[in-house]
Design an enzyme around this catalytic site. Sequence first.
Site, PDB file in Angstrom:
ATOM      1  N   TYR A  31      -7.099  -7.955  13.551  1.00 48.72           N
ATOM      2  CA  TYR A  31      -6.660  -7.328  12.305  1.00 48.72           C
ATOM      3  C   TYR A  31      -6.736  -8.300  11.137  1.00 48.72           C
ATOM      4  O   TYR A  31      -6.347  -9.457  11.241  1.00 48.72           O
ATOM      5  CB  TYR A  31      -5.220  -6.805  12.432  1.00 48.72           C
ATOM      6  CG  TYR A  31      -4.761  -6.127  11.162  1.00 48.72           C
ATOM      7  CD1 TYR A  31      -5.018  -4.781  10.950  1.00 48.72           C
ATOM      8  CD2 TYR A  31      -4.138  -6.847  10.148  1.00 48.72           C
ATOM      9  CE1 TYR A  31      -4.643  -4.156   9.767  1.00 48.72           C
ATOM     10  CE2 TYR A  31      -3.759  -6.238   8.958  1.00 48.72           C
ATOM     11  CZ  TYR A  31      -4.019  -4.886   8.776  1.00 48.72           C
ATOM     12  OH  TYR A  31      -3.660  -4.276   7.600  1.00 48.72           O
ATOM     13  N   LYS A  53     -26.242  28.750 -25.207  1.00 49.99           N
ATOM     14  CA  LYS A  53     -26.581  28.118 -23.927  1.00 49.99           C
ATOM     15  C   LYS A  53     -25.626  28.512 -22.810  1.00 49.99           C
ATOM     16  O   LYS A  53     -24.447  28.730 -23.023  1.00 49.99           O
ATOM     17  CB  LYS A  53     -26.572  26.586 -24.072  1.00 49.99           C
ATOM     18  CG  LYS A  53     -27.678  26.105 -24.992  1.00 49.99           C
ATOM     19  CD  LYS A  53     -27.860  24.616 -24.868  1.00 49.99           C
ATOM     20  CE  LYS A  53     -28.513  24.266 -23.569  1.00 49.99           C
ATOM     21  NZ  LYS A  53     -28.354  22.826 -23.283  1.00 49.99           N
ATOM     22  N   GLN A  84      -6.581  -2.768   4.957  1.00 47.33           N
ATOM     23  CA  GLN A  84      -5.732  -1.901   4.151  1.00 47.33           C
ATOM     24  C   GLN A  84      -6.521  -1.289   3.001  1.00 47.33           C
ATOM     25  O   GLN A  84      -6.271  -0.146   2.602  1.00 47.33           O
ATOM     26  CB  GLN A  84      -4.545  -2.712   3.615  1.00 47.33           C
ATOM     27  CG  GLN A  84      -3.591  -1.952   2.722  1.00 47.33           C
ATOM     28  CD  GLN A  84      -2.304  -2.732   2.490  1.00 47.33           C
ATOM     29  OE1 GLN A  84      -1.498  -2.910   3.398  1.00 47.33           O
ATOM     30  NE2 GLN A  84      -2.120  -3.226   1.289  1.00 47.33           N
ATOM     31  N   ASN A 144     -24.897  26.772 -19.332  1.00 48.43           N
ATOM     32  CA  ASN A 144     -25.242  25.534 -18.617  1.00 48.43           C
ATOM     33  C   ASN A 144     -24.698  25.531 -17.188  1.00 48.43           C
ATOM     34  O   ASN A 144     -23.575  25.969 -16.958  1.00 48.43           O
ATOM     35  CB  ASN A 144     -24.671  24.327 -19.367  1.00 48.43           C
ATOM     36  CG  ASN A 144     -25.269  24.190 -20.762  1.00 48.43           C
ATOM     37  OD1 ASN A 144     -26.437  24.531 -20.975  1.00 48.43           O
ATOM     38  ND2 ASN A 144     -24.472  23.724 -21.702  1.00 48.43           N
ATOM     39  N   ASN A 176      -0.308  -2.810  13.233  1.00 48.34           N
ATOM     40  CA  ASN A 176      -1.776  -2.760  13.363  1.00 48.34           C
ATOM     41  C   ASN A 176      -2.244  -1.563  14.190  1.00 48.34           C
ATOM     42  O   ASN A 176      -3.166  -0.850  13.787  1.00 48.34           O
ATOM     43  CB  ASN A 176      -2.295  -4.066  13.969  1.00 48.34           C
ATOM     44  CG  ASN A 176      -1.989  -5.271  13.088  1.00 48.34           C
ATOM     45  OD1 ASN A 176      -1.532  -5.104  11.953  1.00 48.34           O
ATOM     46  ND2 ASN A 176      -2.222  -6.468  13.605  1.00 48.34           N
ATOM     47  N   SER A 199       0.847  -1.204   0.000  1.00 55.12           N
ATOM     48  CA  SER A 199       0.000   0.000   0.000  1.00 55.12           C
ATOM     49  C   SER A 199       0.878   1.248   0.000  1.00 55.12           C
ATOM     50  O   SER A 199       0.388   2.348   0.270  1.00 55.12           O
ATOM     51  CB  SER A 199      -0.915  -0.002   1.231  1.00 55.12           C
ATOM     52  OG  SER A 199      -0.138   0.002   2.423  1.00 55.12           O
ATOM     53  N   THR A 201     -43.641  21.798  -4.226  1.00 53.19           N
ATOM     54  CA  THR A 201     -43.658  20.420  -3.713  1.00 53.19           C
ATOM     55  C   THR A 201     -43.904  19.547  -4.929  1.00 53.19           C
ATOM     56  O   THR A 201     -44.575  19.976  -5.880  1.00 53.19           O
ATOM     57  CB  THR A 201     -44.771  20.177  -2.668  1.00 53.19           C
ATOM     58  OG1 THR A 201     -46.036  20.360  -3.295  1.00 53.19           O
ATOM     59  CG2 THR A 201     -44.634  21.111  -1.462  1.00 53.19           C
ATOM     60  N   HIS A 202     -43.367  18.373  -4.931  1.00 56.00           N
ATOM     61  CA  HIS A 202     -43.484  17.458  -6.091  1.00 56.00           C
ATOM     62  C   HIS A 202     -43.029  18.128  -7.381  1.00 56.00           C
ATOM     63  O   HIS A 202     -43.505  17.797  -8.455  1.00 56.00           O
ATOM     64  CB  HIS A 202     -44.924  16.957  -6.269  1.00 56.00           C
ATOM     65  CG  HIS A 202     -45.519  16.416  -5.015  1.00 56.00           C
ATOM     66  ND1 HIS A 202     -45.331  15.123  -4.591  1.00 56.00           N
ATOM     67  CD2 HIS A 202     -46.269  17.025  -4.061  1.00 56.00           C
ATOM     68  CE1 HIS A 202     -45.963  14.935  -3.442  1.00 56.00           C
ATOM     69  NE2 HIS A 202     -46.535  16.084  -3.086  1.00 56.00           N
ATOM     70  N   SER A 224     -22.132  25.547 -24.440  1.00 48.92           N
ATOM     71  CA  SER A 224     -22.109  24.362 -25.281  1.00 48.92           C
ATOM     72  C   SER A 224     -21.263  24.679 -26.493  1.00 48.92           C
ATOM     73  O   SER A 224     -21.336  25.779 -27.042  1.00 48.92           O
ATOM     74  CB  SER A 224     -23.538  24.021 -25.700  1.00 48.92           C
ATOM     75  OG  SER A 224     -23.505  23.212 -26.855  1.00 48.92           O
ATOM     76  N   GLU A 249     -24.005  20.640 -11.573  1.00 48.20           N
ATOM     77  CA  GLU A 249     -24.200  19.225 -11.921  1.00 48.20           C
ATOM     78  C   GLU A 249     -23.039  18.392 -11.375  1.00 48.20           C
ATOM     79  O   GLU A 249     -23.229  17.266 -10.902  1.00 48.20           O
ATOM     80  CB  GLU A 249     -24.342  19.078 -13.438  1.00 48.20           C
ATOM     81  CG  GLU A 249     -25.669  19.656 -13.929  1.00 48.20           C
ATOM     82  CD  GLU A 249     -25.694  19.974 -15.422  1.00 48.20           C
ATOM     83  OE1 GLU A 249     -26.781  20.263 -15.918  1.00 48.20           O
ATOM     84  OE2 GLU A 249     -24.637  19.944 -16.083  1.00 48.20           O
TER      85      GLU A 249
END
Length: 477
Positions: free
Chosen positions: A334, A300, A339, A302, A129, A46, A174-175, A294, A307
């Site tokens: 352990y 556009k 790891q 955006n 450990n 590791s 709402t919704h 775009s 996002e």
Amino acid sequence: MTSHDADPEETDDGANTTSGGDHAADEGVVRRERFSGGPARAFLSSLAADERIFAADLAVDRAHVVMLAEQGIIGADDAAAILAALDDVEAAGHDALPDGEDVHEAIETAVIDRVGPAGGRMHTARSRNDEVAACIRYRLREDLLATVGTVVEGRETLLDVAAAETGTVMPGYTHRQPAQPTTVAHWVCSYESALARDTDRLLDAYDRVNRSPLGAAAFAGTSFDVDRERAAALLGFDGLVENSMDAASARDFLVESSAAVTGLATTLAGLATDVVEFASDGYVELADDYASTSSIMPQKKNPDTLELVRSRAGDAASGLSGLVTTLTGLPRAYNRDLQRATGHAWEAVDAVHGAVPVAVGAVATAEWPAETLQARAGELADDGGNPGVDAIDEACREVLGEPLDAVTDAAAVEAVLDPVENVAMRDSRGGPAPEAVETHLDRARENLAAHREAAGTRQTHLDDAAETLDAEVANYV
Ligand code: ARG
């Protein structure tokens, strides 16, 4: 100091208990030869990922060595040589470490390379450990405090936005159906409140992360006369993970930390979705800095940044899910699976960190077109859309044979149908009326100040401990 705990040939199950004599060096050679290569070498290692805990490991090594010397478990001369070597290893950096199964082994090898066999005494009364568990906790608490810091800053900015927009009426949903008039401030405060709870969860998690597993050795403690509290204090830990088997194996601190950041990411994703939809509805105009265009439709604008903020919740949840899946069903004590658990937690933590300032920045720099928002809010009434006073008057004449004025106070009806008046009436505690929001803002600022102080106290405690450790090390080097 020999024949103490367990089979010295086991890399970690014996807490290197034969260290303390020159035997330590012989054992190191045996270990290095026995585990020097083979097709699984890279698979086992590791080391690359451990760069994240390189600094943590050096601190843990220093605290452990200081404690060993104070307890008379190793000599002051050995401590001095080891501590000087650690400075040198630190200056050379993680990339300069020799090959190793992990950063713990590589640093130990680097120390032995510099000071000879006595370097192996650094690992007396310890196993990788308890060492790795200490390193992860040490590093994670920094990450948690950094995240709390960005959230606290972000909340302050959001509260400023809210304070400026208490009178900016907008439609509430709402919704995803237009429902009742509310204000931009009320909407912003709804997310700031959620971020305040996210902050609570991060700080709660922090307090359980910040406990020391050091001294647990492989899992069964050690017969050396270690001072666990001292090593903990030198590292700024608030006490111990007491049971040594628990200390070496438990990773629930990773689960709750990852869950806390995933919760935060989910809050941000909700905020991002709202802004994306508001932008589409023409309710908000993002600053160019937080928008993209775009390549094929240059008209556009955006909301890409939001996002991407939203998508970070997926990254965080993926880390959390990977972590829980890895941990589920692992036996005590352990197991090397652990790891791979660590990286999942970093994935969750890292996913969220950069998202906070971007989400907040997008909101703080956006323009809220008050006229459009008010017009759209005016189309709403509490139930079933806003028919307007004239239509109600007409309905009264038709159904009751009397004008609206004769039935009730037409001015009051008009007021209800006006979005600004409508919002002003909903002044119950926590409601959108400007006065109610002002009151809420005062409370929110108090809560924010308390969180800022809680984070500051914790940071100061870490800084003080780091200073103490430096001073203790300086006594030897
Ligand atoms: N690199 C390991 C980890 O991250 C720590 C080493 C413990 N190794 C062992 N064989 N017991 O968990």
